[in-house]
Write a protein that holds these residues in place. Structure first.
Motif, PDB file in Angstrom:
ATOM      1  N   GLN A  28       0.819  -1.211   0.000  1.00 59.53           N
ATOM      2  CA  GLN A  28       0.000   0.000   0.000  1.00 59.53           C
ATOM      3  C   GLN A  28       0.860   1.272   0.000  1.00 59.53           C
ATOM      4  OE1 GLN A  28      -1.057  -2.620   2.314  1.00 59.53           O
ATOM      5  NE2 GLN A  28      -2.163  -3.298   0.531  1.00 59.53           N
ATOM      6  N   TYR A  41      -5.666   1.491  -1.352  1.00 58.84           N
ATOM      7  CA  TYR A  41      -5.827   0.224  -0.662  1.00 58.84           C
ATOM      8  C   TYR A  41      -6.660  -0.765  -1.453  1.00 58.84           C
ATOM      9  CZ  TYR A  41      -4.017   3.413   2.686  1.00 58.84           C
ATOM     10  OH  TYR A  41      -3.216   4.366   3.275  1.00 58.84           O
ATOM     11  N   GLY A  58      -0.823  -0.585   4.515  1.00 61.28           N
ATOM     12  CA  GLY A  58      -2.228  -0.283   4.665  1.00 61.28           C
ATOM     13  C   GLY A  58      -2.537   0.883   5.580  1.00 61.28           C
TER      14      GLY A  58
END
Length: 99
Positions: free
Chosen positions: A30, A35, A77
């Motif tokens: 990410q 995402y 993330g």
């Protein structure tokens, strides 16, 4: 028109003249700030809460500097704000104010 551009071996991010980020390439960590998509083949606009100033792409992460001088790390993330010495933040903000 990009005012800041950085690339690693597998991903790239550009900041346009309006402070928007555009990213493409590998996104397995990410590091593109996007995402749920492992690869982004063409530049895609990244949602961010404030205008961006510059970017540095590393092997598995990206470090973003906002126009206000805040740092943001895109990795795993998360869009996080890493702990950095306060003096460095003040130095960046003072330097940016002179432009």
């Amino acid at each position: 028109k990009f005012v800041s551009l950085s690339a690693s071996g597998k991903h790239s991010i550009g900041i346009d003249e309006h402070g928007n980020a555009w990213s493409w390439g590998n996104n397995s960590n990410q590091e593109l700030g996007i995402y749920g998509i492992p690869v982004v083949p063409i530049p895609r606009k990244v949602n961010h809460s404030s205008p961006l100033h510059s970017v540095v792409c590393g092997p598995n992460a990206s470090l973003i500097i906002t126009k206000e001088g805040d740092l943001c790390l895109w990795k795993d993330g998360r869009k996080t704000f890493p702990e950095i010495p306060q003096a460095m933040t003040h130095l960046y903000k003072a330097k940016s104010a002179r432009k």
